[in-house]
Design an enzyme around this catalytic site. Structure first.
Site, PDB file in Angstrom:
ATOM      1  N   ASP A  84       0.839  -1.196   0.000  1.00 18.43           N
ATOM      2  CA  ASP A  84       0.000   0.000   0.000  1.00 18.43           C
ATOM      3  C   ASP A  84       0.875   1.248   0.000  1.00 18.43           C
ATOM      4  OD1 ASP A  84       0.724  -0.820   2.718  1.00 18.43           O
ATOM      5  OD2 ASP A  84      -0.534   0.840   3.402  1.00 18.43           O
ATOM      6  N   GLU A 140       0.227  -0.867   5.912  1.00 20.94           N
ATOM      7  CA  GLU A 140       1.298  -0.297   6.736  1.00 20.94           C
ATOM      8  C   GLU A 140       1.200   1.206   6.857  1.00 20.94           C
ATOM      9  OE1 GLU A 140       5.185   1.450   7.802  1.00 20.94           O
ATOM     10  OE2 GLU A 140       4.062   1.708   5.925  1.00 20.94           O
TER      11      GLU A 140
END
Length: 391
Positions: A84, A140
């Site tokens: 991400d 994250e």
């Protein structure tokens, strides 16, 4: 003279660049579950191409994480990354993927899609992957709310966790990270007309001002503890006493005791204005990554780098958190910042130095091989240069 593994990785550089481009052009902002799922599909496809097997897909609260576990026995080494990014959909229109004069650019290339690809190529070069787990998570950048338990479970009891987050300036590894805590301070007051009868209101903005100063005063620069009020909002119209408001607080602490001190102090905040109500929401998100968790691994990596003919490794302490904080927090030796060399994470000038990719991938591969072997071999007996172990 370059070690054969470095030379082999240089031969594979065009494949690395193609793989990174494939990941970067699939935008994956953390908050967009569909985008993260689409990105997981791409990461899975690239990983299967390089590693020969598809990953296990782990979906938690609609968010997709990927795990490759090699061998039938327990894992020895966890290689960790995330797919991400902080970049919103549409960022490619203004920040397209390019490689010009040895510099790669594109949203998320440095943090950390290049690192994900490096991890795949590093593991693919191993003569024996048994005992390696590659975990690529999808949240994250928003604090790993759905992957923390998974990360800690995978890390607990392992010989090492190697985090392929981007390096610090000049390629330095990140051997210390501050712990991270995130809070929302919420105030409830009472609305009233600001011109006709302001005395009948309870001004949430004024209460927030008191609380911002109180929170800010909890910092301790001498111990490296920062307490930073950030985004704040209050009120509805310019002629109304604000009835509600809130602000965010970002806390970074190098010591666990400091992290706990600030947590207790924030939750102990009390309203200053009569009839105002106060709520503090939040807890420590990531524990500190202490130097003691990384020092031995850094020394080992430095020896491996020397054996590969790479420049001497450097290290640095940083304020930003990563999933390496979690692995260190469960007692696993952790080395962070092993990913791409470049700069500009989360910024318009985000970039990767292409020439550094082969050496860093070789370093990770050789270090994993050494850790799997229990440190008995030296770097000249690291993975073979003929690509053994690649699918």
């Amino acid at each position: 003279m370059d070690h054969a593994l470095v030379s082999r990785m240089r031969e594979l550089l065009p494949e690395m660049l193609a793989d990174i481009e494939e990941l970067v052009v699939c935008e994956s902002p953390s908050a967009d579950l569909a985008a993260v799922a689409a990105s997981a599909d791409v990461v899975s496809r690239v990983g299967e191409k390089r590693l020969g097997v598809a990953p296990e897909r782990i979906v938690v609260a609609g968010r997709t994480h990927l795990r490759w576990a090699f061998g039938d026995g327990p894992s020895t080494v966890l290689v960790l990354g995330h797919h991400d990014t902080v970049w919103p959909l549409g960022s490619l229109a203004t920040h397209p993927f390019t490689v010009v004069d040895g510099v790669m650019r594109g949203p998320g290339c440095f943090d950390m899609k290049a690192g994900v690809v490096m991890a795949m190529h590093a593991i693919a070069a191993l003569p024996d992957r048994s005992g390696v787990t590659l975990l690529v998570t999808g949240d994250e950048e928003i604090g790993s709310p759905t992957s923390r338990d998974l990360i800690e479970e995978e890390a607990r009891g392992r010989a090492a966790a190697l985090v392929l987050e981007a390096s610090a300036d000049g390629g330095a590894l990140k051997t210390e990270r501050k712990g991270v805590s995130l809070y929302q301070v919420k105030v409830k007051g009472r609305a009233a007309h600001a011109g006709l009868e302001p005395e009948r209101g309870v001004n949430a903005t004024v209460e927030l001002a008191h609380q911002v100063l109180a929170a800010n005063g909890l910092a301790d620069p001498a111990l490296g503890t920062t307490v930073t009020p950030t985004v704040m909002s209050s009120g509805t119209t310019g002629n109304t006493v604000p009835a509600a408001g809130e602000f965010s607080v970002d806390v970074r602490a190098a010591l666990v005791d400091e992290q706990l001190r600030v947590d207790a102090a924030l939750h102990a905040l009390a309203p200053v204005l009569p009839e105002a109500e106060l709520e503090v929401v939040g807890v420590p998100n990531r524990p500190p990554l202490m130097a003691s968790a990384s020092s031995a691994l850094f020394d080992h990596a430095a020896e491996v780098a020397a054996g590969l003919g790479l420049p001497p490794l450097t290290r640095v302490a940083v304020g930003g958190g990563s999933d390496g904080n979690f692995t260190a927090g469960v007692g696993t030796p952790t080395l962070d910042g092993l990913g791409a060399v470049g700069g500009g994470a989360h910024a318009a000038h985000e970039h990767v130095l292409v020439a550094e990719l082969p050496g860093r991938a070789a370093l990770v591969s050789a270090l994993v091989a050494q850790l799997l072997d229990g440190g008995r071999s030296n770097s000249t007996n690291s993975p073979a240069s003929d690509g053994a172990g690649r699918p």
